[in-house]
Design a protein around this motif. Structure first.
Motif, PDB file in Angstrom:
ATOM      1  N   SER A  83       1.680  21.775 -55.057  1.00  0.00           N
ATOM      2  CA  SER A  83       1.137  22.433 -56.247  1.00  0.00           C
ATOM      3  C   SER A  83       0.308  21.462 -57.070  1.00  0.00           C
ATOM      4  N   THR A  84       0.796  20.210 -57.147  1.00  0.00           N
ATOM      5  CA  THR A  84       0.048  19.204 -57.895  1.00  0.00           C
ATOM      6  C   THR A  84      -1.330  19.010 -57.275  1.00  0.00           C
ATOM      7  N   HIS A  87      -3.481  21.892 -58.259  1.00  0.00           N
ATOM      8  CA  HIS A  87      -3.928  21.781 -59.652  1.00  0.00           C
ATOM      9  C   HIS A  87      -5.056  20.776 -59.804  1.00  0.00           C
ATOM     10  N   LEU A  92      -7.339  21.684 -62.977  1.00  0.00           N
ATOM     11  CA  LEU A  92      -6.406  21.938 -64.083  1.00  0.00           C
ATOM     12  C   LEU A  92      -5.821  20.623 -64.570  1.00  0.00           C
ATOM     13  N   ASP A  93      -5.888  19.609 -63.732  1.00  0.00           N
ATOM     14  CA  ASP A  93      -5.310  18.312 -64.068  1.00  0.00           C
ATOM     15  C   ASP A  93      -6.235  17.234 -63.514  1.00  0.00           C
ATOM     16  N   ASP A 116     -13.948  23.710 -67.446  1.00  0.00           N
ATOM     17  CA  ASP A 116     -13.645  25.095 -67.821  1.00  0.00           C
ATOM     18  C   ASP A 116     -14.612  26.049 -67.128  1.00  0.00           C
TER      19      ASP A 116
ATOM     20  N   LYS B 405      -6.291  29.150 -69.927  1.00  0.00           N
ATOM     21  CA  LYS B 405      -6.975  27.890 -69.629  1.00  0.00           C
ATOM     22  C   LYS B 405      -7.274  27.790 -68.147  1.00  0.00           C
ATOM     23  N   GLY B 408     -10.307  29.393 -67.261  1.00  0.00           N
ATOM     24  CA  GLY B 408     -11.523  28.750 -67.741  1.00  0.00           C
ATOM     25  C   GLY B 408     -11.794  28.926 -69.213  1.00  0.00           C
ATOM     26  N   ALA B 409     -10.779  29.413 -69.969  1.00  0.00           N
ATOM     27  CA  ALA B 409     -11.004  29.550 -71.411  1.00  0.00           C
ATOM     28  C   ALA B 409     -10.998  28.172 -72.048  1.00  0.00           C
ATOM     29  N   PRO B 410     -12.009  27.836 -72.843  1.00  0.00           N
ATOM     30  CA  PRO B 410     -12.019  26.518 -73.488  1.00  0.00           C
ATOM     31  C   PRO B 410     -10.964  26.448 -74.590  1.00  0.00           C
ATOM     32  N   HIS B 505      -1.383  21.476 -72.510  1.00  0.00           N
ATOM     33  CA  HIS B 505      -1.931  21.119 -71.198  1.00  0.00           C
ATOM     34  C   HIS B 505      -1.765  22.320 -70.278  1.00  0.00           C
ATOM     35  N   PRO B 506      -2.841  22.710 -69.572  1.00  0.00           N
ATOM     36  CA  PRO B 506      -2.753  23.951 -68.797  1.00  0.00           C
ATOM     37  C   PRO B 506      -1.617  23.947 -67.767  1.00  0.00           C
ATOM     38  N   VAL B 507      -1.441  22.820 -67.073  1.00  0.00           N
ATOM     39  CA  VAL B 507      -0.415  22.805 -66.021  1.00  0.00           C
ATOM     40  C   VAL B 507       0.974  22.930 -66.636  1.00  0.00           C
ATOM     41  N   ARG B 511       3.705  26.074 -66.250  1.00  0.00           N
ATOM     42  CA  ARG B 511       5.070  25.854 -65.737  1.00  0.00           C
ATOM     43  C   ARG B 511       6.126  26.241 -66.750  1.00  0.00           C
TER      44      ARG B 511
END
Lengths: 264, 513
Positions: A83-84, A87, A92-93, A116, B405, B408-410, B505-507, B511
């Motif tokens: 998953s990391t 991401h 996302l990261d 984004d 997020k 893609g939402a800023p 943070h999105p991740v 979670r």
């Protein structure tokens, strides 16, 4: 579900899909592109999580290459960093070390606004827990990336086009009868199919799927994989799917096995 | 687009947030009501205070006053020019007023004002507060035949008609008692009152040539404040009624100090006392004025008090009242006059009506300001309620924020979801509050009556305030200010939670369980 295959098969003969306005070049694009190049590539990805003074390494140098139109599966046991990795690939990261290239351009060090835009217009993402917005209906959930793309006025101007495309996608995944239902009124399979329709609304180049069947029974899971397979073959959509299920992985064009943060 | 859609959906589905803005609603409603009532009171009070007071007042330090008002008028005209609209000279003295009610003497302390009936109406709204319509047009210190207080049912009969009836009745009473004495024969006639004067004892009339006949004659006229002459009370039905102790046509006795040097005069030379006939009543609805002012003709008063120089014939006055043309700056005009008549050289001070009523006006202003501050603090407290609720909502929506997020939402977009949520809550809260407040103001008297019925306690006592109803004035700007202030507090309260949401943070957010 019997009508699903009918619909999916009909997708090829379905009326011409409503298309979006020509997509602007993505933030990392350059004019040069080698033929048969990898659409997504990573080199030496390292990522570790910190818990106080202890650092837990998750990825320890992952090299990966996904070609355009490929249906790739990343398999591995729980906690191996699948998953990391996804991401990181989905911006996302950020990785601690290493580089990620999308269509030959480096994307891991882009500013957050550009990332984004990448996520919104070039990547589609689906998750194990579907991650639909509970306040919105099925149709609105599918439309949400378009709402993020457009401002208020341009969204209202293009609303009809957006809605037509969303309805077409929902029909494609077999949910045309569920447009105005809230996620809590849907089954797990239906939620995942909504999530797939949402991931497709902005006509992405790449679909990243994080254990898309992890929360579904075997039969429904298989239907979802079939759907992804169809999308891959009929629309030439590049798919990177993370799963711990080797049977599912065997459906994929290629398999990347991840063990303790390294590709085997 | 998604921002507005989501904040609208949150608004519709999160009733806990609506509960948190009820305090905003109540705060706004209360502020609207308080401001309307305070505005109503202030305006009414300004109106009443200013009604009887002229714009500028020359006030002598001593009760002896200052001589030669005509010269002053001339000088003031020179200083003010076209800015001057009306000017009059008056004499103010404290006085004791006595009248008889059912055989008992009632004593009232009054502020006796000698006015010039020709010019006094030019400087203040004095005339319009009189009860007789003809006196409102043109004041005369002469008793009218009848027709006092038209349209007022509880006002008793007054004027010459009443005076004649009363004189006849007193006459017959006197004759009856004389007959009774004659019939008994044994009772010795009372000795003649050695202090009686012809004018002060009308019942002693016995046909002598210059005897005062109350059925045909009147004393010097006096206009009394209505609260001196009446008692306001509630009848058993709870209706406010006035009981008149005396009325136009009755005689009163007024004693007041003479304009003499107190160190040189003997005590009985200090006071002058005479009979007056009430010719009208004065009702400004300012209880302070209505219960203390009595007006008499200026020339009579100057004469009685010895304010006319026996050699030159020049009169003195204690006060000069000035009315300015509309739009003339009060303070600036006062300063011009003060420059012409410096306080070091002249025995009087020049003040505006606002200076005279300064403490009262300042107190009301202070009260309004304090109430506004306190009520805004209540709304600010409500703001913290919104803050807490919003933090809860952000925590509850952590996963949704992660999803947005991931789509893609800023961060700015996520932040504006919560800001516009706070904004719409503020709009809803203060909008409802404004509507409630305006509704309350519109029906405030009905509500006050309802409260009186429920609690049995008087909310607004007209016997105290001299208003029959609670006066209210809605100022659109102050209502708008309150609403905007409340919306701003709601938005400010949502800034911190919105920032927190934007920084997730999105991740980690995805979670979040």
């Amino acid at each position: 579900m019997s009508n699903f295959f009918g619909l999916a098969a009909g997708a090829a003969t379905a009326p011409v899909s409503p298309t979006l306005a020509p997509r602007p070049q993505h933030p990392a694009a350059n004019s040069f592109r080698a033929p048969e190049a990898a659409i997504l590539k990573s080199t030496g990805l390292v990522k570790s999580y910190r818990k106080g003074s202890i650092s837990v390494p998750v990825l320890r140098g992952v090299d990966l290459e996904i070609r355009e139109g490929q249906f790739a599966a990343v398999v591995g046991q729980s906690g191996c960093g699948k998953s990391t990795l996804l991401h990181l690939l989905g911006t996302l990261d950020k990785p601690d070390e290493g580089e990620i290239f999308f269509e030959g351009n480096r994307i891991d060090n882009l500013p957050s606004a550009a990332r984004d835009v990448l996520r919104n217009r070039y990547f589609g993402m689906i998750f194990q827990f579907y991650h639909l917005l509970p306040e919105l209906t099925t149709l609105e959930n599918v439309l949400s990336p378009a709402m993020i793309t457009d401002g208020v006025w341009s969204y209202w101007r293009n609303k009809r086009k957006h809605v037509e495309r969303a309805q077409y996608l929902l029909e494609l995944v077999g949910l045309s009868h569920r447009l105005n239902h809230k996620p809590r009124e849907l089954s797990g399979g239906e939620m995942q199919r909504t999530a797939i329709a949402r991931a497709l609304i902005s006509n992405p180049l790449l679909l990243l799927a994080d254990e898309p069947t992890g929360n579904l029974d075997e039969q429904t899971g298989r239907e979802i994989i079939e759907l992804l397979r169809t999308l891959n073959s009929e629309q030439n959509l590049t798919i990177v799917m993370v799963t711990h299920d080797n049977t599912l992985a065997s459906e994929a064009d290629c398999t990347v096995r991840l063990v303790e943060g390294l590709v085997q | 687009m998604y921002k507005f859609l989501l904040s609208w959906r949150y608004l519709r589905t999160r009733y806990i947030a609506l509960a948190s803005i009820i305090s905003v609603t109540l705060g706004v409603a209360t502020l609207v009501v308080v401001n309307a009532v305070m505005n109503g009171f202030t305006t009414e009070m300004h109106h009443r205070l200013h009604g009887i007071l002229s714009d500028l007042v020359f006030e002598s330090h001593g009760m002896g006053g200052f001589p030669d008002p005509d010269w002053h008028v001339h000088e003031i005209r020179k200083v003010l020019g076209d800015d001057l609209e009306g000017i009059t000279a008056t004499v103010h003295v404290p006085a004791m007023l006595n009248f008889q009610v059912r055989g008992q003497w009632v004593t009232r302390q009054v502020n006796l004002i000698g006015i010039d009936e020709q010019t006094y109406g030019n400087v203040s709204d004095f005339g319009q507060y009189l009860l007789h319509p003809s006196n409102r047009d043109h004041l005369q210190f002469l008793l009218r035949e009848e027709g006092y207080a038209p349209g007022r049912d509880d006002f008793p009969e007054a004027g010459w008609t009443y005076r004649r009836q009363r004189a006849a009745w007193e006459n017959s009473l006197h004759e009856a008692s004389q007959l009774e004495q004659a019939a008994q024969g044994s009772a010795a006639p009372l000795p003649q009152d050695p202090f009686a004067t012809a004018s002060s004892d009308p019942t002693a009339a016995n046909g002598a040539p210059n005897v005062f006949d109350p059925a045909k004659e009147q004393h010097t006229g006096v206009v009394l404040g209505i609260a001196i002459a009446s008692l306001r009370h509630r009848n058993p039905d709870g209706k406010v009624q006035d009981y008149y102790l005396c009325r136009p046509g009755d005689d009163v006795k007024i004693s007041f100090p003479k304009a003499v040097d107190p160190s040189e005069a003997r005590t009985n030379e200090l006071i002058v006392s005479d009979n007056f006939t009430i010719v009208d009543l004065y009702e400004s609805r300012m209880s302070e004025y209505d219960s203390s002012f009595a007006f008499v003709p200026l020339d009579k008063m100057q004469e009685m008090r010895g304010m006319i120089d026996p050699l030159s014939g020049v009169p003195s006055v204690t006060s000069i009242q000035i009315k300015l043309a509309p739009g003339v700056n009060l303070v600036e005009a006062r300063d011009r006059l003060q420059a012409r008549f410096p306080v070091e050289d002249y025995g009087y001070r020049i003040q505006t009506w606002r200076d005279l009523q300064g403490p009262l006006l300042a107190a009301v202003q202070m009260e309004t300001t304090l109430l506004n501050i306190l009520l805004f603090l209540i709304i600010a407290v409500a703001g913290f309620g919104i803050l807490a609720t919003f933090f809860m909502i952000v925590v509850e929506k952590t996963r949704d924020i992660g999803i947005l997020k991931a789509l893609g939402a800023p961060s700015s977009g996520v932040m504006s979801i919560f800001l516009s949520y706070g904004f719409s809550l503020g709009i809803v809260g203060s909008g409802v509050g404004m509507a409630l407040g305006l509704l309350f103001v519109a029906y405030i008297n009905e509500i006050a009556r309802g409260l009186e019925t429920i609690t049995g306690r008087e909310v607004f006592d007209p016997t105290v305030y001299y208003f029959q109803e609670i006066p209210t004035i809605n100022e659109p700007m102050s209502v708008l200010g309150v609403v905007l202030g409340a919306v701003m507090i709601a938005v400010l309260a949502s800034v911190l939670p919105a920032l927190r949401a934007a920084r997730l943070h999105p991740v980690e957010a995805l979670r979040y369980e």
